[in-house]
Design a protein around this motif. Sequence first.
Motif, PDB file in Angstrom:
ATOM      1  N   THR A  88      61.307 -35.761 -28.879  1.00  0.00           N
ATOM      2  CA  THR A  88      62.459 -36.289 -28.294  1.00  0.00           C
ATOM      3  C   THR A  88      63.956 -36.556 -29.134  1.00  0.00           C
ATOM      4  N   ILE A  91      68.939 -41.226 -30.073  1.00  0.00           N
ATOM      5  CA  ILE A  91      69.656 -41.468 -28.796  1.00  0.00           C
ATOM      6  C   ILE A  91      71.239 -41.015 -28.757  1.00  0.00           C
ATOM      7  N   THR A 125      69.007 -46.223 -21.004  1.00  0.00           N
ATOM      8  CA  THR A 125      68.774 -44.650 -21.437  1.00  0.00           C
ATOM      9  C   THR A 125      68.061 -44.102 -20.198  1.00  0.00           C
ATOM     10  N   ARG A 127      66.243 -39.941 -19.758  1.00  0.00           N
ATOM     11  CA  ARG A 127      65.776 -38.451 -20.353  1.00  0.00           C
ATOM     12  C   ARG A 127      66.315 -37.329 -19.671  1.00  0.00           C
ATOM     13  N   GLU A 296      67.385 -38.415 -25.248  1.00  0.00           N
ATOM     14  CA  GLU A 296      67.599 -39.682 -24.476  1.00  0.00           C
ATOM     15  C   GLU A 296      68.955 -39.975 -24.761  1.00  0.00           C
TER      16      GLU A 296
END
Length: 299
Positions: A88, A91, A125, A127, A296
């Motif tokens: 991922t 952020i 957050t 995804r 994210e």
Amino acid sequence: MDKIKVILNPYAGRWLASRLRPVIEETLTALDIPFELELTTKPGTGIEMARQASLDGFPVVVAAGGDGTVNEVVNGLALAADALGKPTAGILGVLPIGSANDMAEIAGVPIQLRAACEAIKRGRTRRIDLGVVNGRYFDNNVGAGFEAQVTIESRKIKLLRGTLLYLIAVFRALSHYPSPTMRITWDDGELQRSLLMVSIGNGRRTGGGFFVTPDAVQDDGLLDLGVANALPRLQILQLLPKVMRGTHKNDPAIFLTRSTHITVESDYPLPVHADGEIIYTDAKRLDISIQPARLEMIV
């Protein structure tokens, strides 16, 4: 709270972002958010800034600008994740202060500057998926043909912002853009014909408020493909209000479907944009795929 990285594009919003820098700094300070702010200097520099910030351990990298700035930061975060072997990227935080902020608005980022800063403070957050076109990441959409030509024309207009800017760009593009023959293939189909444009959406709205792929969802693991047939100018103008409202789905000139992998081929050199940034003016093949839940994002 750990220190965050803010990457500010001073040109975003026709230099609005530069004027807002003191406000951004004062607001983050007032909210007790430790930050380090860096300015981009030319198109593309945000990619390396975001990549390095992620590699340096900043837990959050914030794109302060419009859709183009977000695209660069997303690419930097994804490249860093690739280098580190992380599934991922993130952020990502966004301060939506550009001429077009479609990706942020669709994702649920507050549009008011202070509210966007408060969202970063909260740190909630979600995804979302990322698309990849010929190795470059995108978060909202890719357009080939007329849609990209409109983007090129919009960059030539210096005194306007928002929907009016893109409407004028549409009329300019209409004056000279051809409708080349393209071959489009996707998971379970293909077509070849003279086309006005091809739009691949991870989000439902493109720059300037056009809902070319109105049912696109950012976290469904699919790309929405929208194809517009070659049309006379009058029919294009008649279609335009429908596209602005997202009510064109049953128009016979439009084809919509969903897929995980799409290729676009053309003997005629195509202009192409990714999230509003021109990445090609002469593309003859595009290979486009989806990476589910790759980013994210703070909302």
